[in-house]
Design an enzyme around this catalytic site. Structure first.
Site, PDB file in Angstrom:
ATOM      1  N   GLY A   1      45.689  65.280  39.390  1.00  0.00           N
ATOM      2  CA  GLY A   1      46.377  65.534  38.122  1.00  0.00           C
ATOM      3  C   GLY A   1      45.749  64.736  36.999  1.00  0.00           C
ATOM      4  O   GLY A   1      45.477  63.535  37.161  1.00  0.00           O
TER       5      GLY A   1
ATOM      6  N   GLU B   1      51.316  77.209  36.374  1.00  0.00           N
ATOM      7  CA  GLU B   1      50.074  77.035  35.603  1.00  0.00           C
ATOM      8  C   GLU B   1      49.317  78.350  35.449  1.00  0.00           C
ATOM      9  O   GLU B   1      48.093  78.357  35.347  1.00  0.00           O
ATOM     10  CB  GLU B   1      49.197  75.980  36.291  1.00  0.00           C
ATOM     11  CG  GLU B   1      49.892  74.664  36.541  1.00  0.00           C
ATOM     12  CD  GLU B   1      50.399  73.994  35.267  1.00  0.00           C
ATOM     13  OE1 GLU B   1      49.924  74.355  34.174  1.00  0.00           O
ATOM     14  OE2 GLU B   1      51.285  73.141  35.367  1.00  0.00           O
TER      15      GLU B   1
HETATM   16  C1  BEZ Z   1      47.649  68.328  35.354  1.00  0.00           C
HETATM   17  O1  BEZ Z   1      46.772  67.652  35.795  1.00  0.00           O
HETATM   18  O2  BEZ Z   1      48.591  67.823  34.833  1.00  0.00           O
HETATM   19  C2  BEZ Z   1      47.540  69.785  35.429  1.00  0.00           C
HETATM   20  C3  BEZ Z   1      46.793  70.429  34.509  1.00  0.00           C
HETATM   21  C4  BEZ Z   1      46.712  71.781  34.567  1.00  0.00           C
HETATM   22  C5  BEZ Z   1      47.356  72.489  35.544  1.00  0.00           C
HETATM   23  C6  BEZ Z   1      48.088  71.818  36.490  1.00  0.00           C
HETATM   24  C7  BEZ Z   1      48.187  70.469  36.417  1.00  0.00           C
END
Ligand code: BEZ
Length: 194
Positions: free
Chosen positions: A25, A99
């Site tokens: 993440g 997402e």
């Molecule tokens: C994240 O790392 O927060 C993230 C970014 C994009 C899609 C899913 C998670």
């Protein structure tokens, strides 16, 4: 690329036979997972830079006034710090849906802050997706973030929570810090030593 990336991600079967998967993440996942996980460890990946270049019309903005959220840009020699989560495979389905606005799963090498590496997944929104906004002057990006609101809340909260979470991890991210400074200024907050 399709507007909804859910089906594309479901065809990405790299870890299908694994009992657990590491997920990296770099955005909201650093400060709020929103799913159950087995383990959480600070980590980084090489060759990627965090940028607020992805449009959000489903979480931190609307189709009429999209917000901006983080994605990763391939960058030789760069390091992106974040948080790694060990999850069971059933978590990926709901994440694909959450997402679906342009993010695709990518296999990466995760490097844990306390040592060791493993293969894992990261969600990346590339420039060929319909919601991609790309670069703009920092003042323009900051104003857009300061003004946007979506079903998941104000866009400013996403940025400022990320800025705080990176500081708590002792990570310096000049792009995030500069945007946060501008947004705080637009909000009328007094400048401080950040
Ligand atoms: C994240 O790392 O927060 C993230 C970014 C994009 C899609 C899913 C998670």
């Amino acid at each position: 690329m399709a507007l909804d990336t859910t089906q594309q991600n479901r065809r990405m079967t790299h870890f299908n036979d694994h009992d657990a998967i590491w997920l990296f993440g770099y955005g909201s996942l650093i400060w709020k997972a929103g799913f159950d996980y087995l383990e959480r460890r600070p980590a980084h990946i090489r060759g990627w830079t965090r940028r607020f270049w992805q449009g959000s019309h489903d979480h931190r903005g609307t189709p009429a006034a999209p917000g901006r959220v983080a994605t990763l840009l391939p960058t030789d020699g760069a390091i992106c710090h974040g948080m790694a989560y060990r999850i069971t495979p059933d978590i990926l389905g709901p994440l694909d849906v959450r997402e679906k606005n342009g993010y695709l799963r990518e296999v990466v090498t995760l490097r844990f802050a306390d040592g060791g590496t493993t293969q894992g997944l990261v969600y990346i929104a590339t420039e060929d997706n319909a919601a991609y906004l790309g670069d703009a002057p920092v003042e323009t990006i900051a104003r857009q973030i300061a003004e946007a609101h979506g079903p998941s809340g104000p866009n400013r909260d996403y940025l400022l929570n990320l800025d705080e979470a990176l500081r708590a991890l002792d990570v310096e991210d000049a792009h995030v810090a500069e945007l946060a400074r501008h947004v705080r200024h637009l909000d009328g907050e007094a400048p401080d030593a950040r």
